[in-house]
Enzyme design. Sequence first.
Site, PDB file in Angstrom:
ATOM      1  N   ARG A 136       0.856  -1.197   0.000  1.00  0.00           N
ATOM      2  CA  ARG A 136       0.000   0.000   0.000  1.00  0.00           C
ATOM      3  C   ARG A 136       0.889   1.243   0.000  1.00  0.00           C
ATOM      4  O   ARG A 136       1.653   1.458   0.937  1.00  0.00           O
ATOM      5  CB  ARG A 136      -0.893   0.000   1.238  1.00  0.00           C
ATOM      6  CG  ARG A 136      -1.862   1.168   1.344  1.00  0.00           C
ATOM      7  CD  ARG A 136      -2.630   1.099   2.675  1.00  0.00           C
ATOM      8  NE  ARG A 136      -3.294  -0.182   2.841  1.00  0.00           N
ATOM      9  CZ  ARG A 136      -3.797  -0.618   3.997  1.00  0.00           C
ATOM     10  NH1 ARG A 136      -3.685   0.130   5.099  1.00  0.00           N
ATOM     11  NH2 ARG A 136      -4.385  -1.801   4.069  1.00  0.00           N
ATOM     12  N   HIS A 181       1.656  -2.094   5.669  1.00  0.00           N
ATOM     13  CA  HIS A 181       1.487  -2.444   4.256  1.00  0.00           C
ATOM     14  C   HIS A 181       2.480  -1.694   3.365  1.00  0.00           C
ATOM     15  O   HIS A 181       2.883  -2.203   2.314  1.00  0.00           O
ATOM     16  CB  HIS A 181       0.068  -2.109   3.800  1.00  0.00           C
ATOM     17  CG  HIS A 181      -0.974  -3.111   4.223  1.00  0.00           C
ATOM     18  ND1 HIS A 181      -1.261  -4.234   3.491  1.00  0.00           N
ATOM     19  CD2 HIS A 181      -1.791  -3.136   5.295  1.00  0.00           C
ATOM     20  CE1 HIS A 181      -2.226  -4.917   4.087  1.00  0.00           C
ATOM     21  NE2 HIS A 181      -2.563  -4.271   5.197  1.00  0.00           N
ATOM     22  N   ASP A 188      -3.534  -8.468   3.281  1.00  0.00           N
ATOM     23  CA  ASP A 188      -4.886  -8.728   3.792  1.00  0.00           C
ATOM     24  C   ASP A 188      -5.452  -9.861   2.952  1.00  0.00           C
ATOM     25  O   ASP A 188      -5.563  -9.747   1.723  1.00  0.00           O
ATOM     26  CB  ASP A 188      -5.764  -7.483   3.667  1.00  0.00           C
ATOM     27  CG  ASP A 188      -5.311  -6.354   4.580  1.00  0.00           C
ATOM     28  OD1 ASP A 188      -4.641  -6.644   5.592  1.00  0.00           O
ATOM     29  OD2 ASP A 188      -5.638  -5.188   4.296  1.00  0.00           O
ATOM     30  N   GLU A 270      -7.192  -7.837  13.586  1.00  0.00           N
ATOM     31  CA  GLU A 270      -7.776  -8.023  12.253  1.00  0.00           C
ATOM     32  C   GLU A 270      -7.506  -9.446  11.778  1.00  0.00           C
ATOM     33  O   GLU A 270      -6.359  -9.796  11.469  1.00  0.00           O
ATOM     34  CB  GLU A 270      -7.182  -7.016  11.255  1.00  0.00           C
ATOM     35  CG  GLU A 270      -7.456  -5.559  11.621  1.00  0.00           C
ATOM     36  CD  GLU A 270      -6.796  -4.574  10.657  1.00  0.00           C
ATOM     37  OE1 GLU A 270      -5.981  -5.001   9.813  1.00  0.00           O
ATOM     38  OE2 GLU A 270      -7.098  -3.367  10.751  1.00  0.00           O
ATOM     39  N   HIS A 273      -5.264  -9.774   8.470  1.00  0.00           N
ATOM     40  CA  HIS A 273      -4.021  -8.995   8.338  1.00  0.00           C
ATOM     41  C   HIS A 273      -2.821  -9.831   8.789  1.00  0.00           C
ATOM     42  O   HIS A 273      -2.732 -10.254   9.945  1.00  0.00           O
ATOM     43  CB  HIS A 273      -4.160  -7.737   9.205  1.00  0.00           C
ATOM     44  CG  HIS A 273      -2.980  -6.815   9.177  1.00  0.00           C
ATOM     45  ND1 HIS A 273      -3.059  -5.527   8.716  1.00  0.00           N
ATOM     46  CD2 HIS A 273      -1.696  -6.970   9.585  1.00  0.00           C
ATOM     47  CE1 HIS A 273      -1.893  -4.923   8.836  1.00  0.00           C
ATOM     48  NE2 HIS A 273      -1.041  -5.796   9.360  1.00  0.00           N
TER      49      HIS A 273
END
Length: 298
Positions: A136, A181, A188, A270, A273
Amino acid sequence: MTAFTHRTATHTTATHRTGPGRTGRGLAAARRVLGALAAAGLLAVTAAVPSAEAAPGPRPAPEPKAPPEFVALDRIDPTIRQEMRYAGAHNFVGERIDGYRQPLCVLTRPAAEALHRAQRRLLARGYTLKVYDCYRPQRAVDHFVRWAKDLDDERMKREFYPLVAKSRLFLDGYIAEKSGHSRGSTVDVTVVRLPARPTRPWVPGEPQVECFRPQAERFPESSLDMGTGFDCFDTLSHTDDPRIDGARRANRDLLRGALAEQGFVNLPEEWWHFTFRPEPFPTTFFDFPVSRRSVAGH
């Protein structure tokens, strides 16, 4: 202007026939005309227009590229399904996120190869991995931060954060100014039973259903039932939340176990994740765009 030029041309021809005295007076008249035009600004306009070569504009800075340690996941394993949520509008912001030029999973090569090993084991058991997000860019994280500060934009609240006030997203840790990320080794991911059904396109404006509702009521996206949808801002998303039991607990354990065998560590808040360890870039947050061009030749 045309009539004036015509008269001047006629006068010049006559002067040429009658001798040098007339020529001198003609040149003086021409100078007076040019002076008048310059005073009126008609000549200055032409002189003031710069050529493209004389004054080039600033060139845009070239986009950064990924280091050679990064690779497109489908170059390593084309069987892993990809549903890149931030390259479209079906996410908690409700629009394509900055930096996602293509719906493509990009990772460091060690992380991609570890996913490939996990995938081989899952395929043998009748399952496949599906990734929602991989590397990301920092500009995407900045987009999340801007969105979180705009308390009036709650277009996707009902689905993704129905029980959390948007003003608390920073305080509760759902949004941060840096993301693992961006280091390139975090993914994910979920598990899908084979044969995998394609996910239908999300339609902007369609009725939203809370992300913690029973799977049959949520957006149909083919994953095993993990108890919540992806990116559900709720404590039910905590991997070991005791309210998640039965088949949903078994599905979370299947995902975590398959990835832990290959060196991935789960984020407890999460269930989707995971970060590969050791990370090749544990302290570097990259900002090259998500695109094939960024990893061309790797």
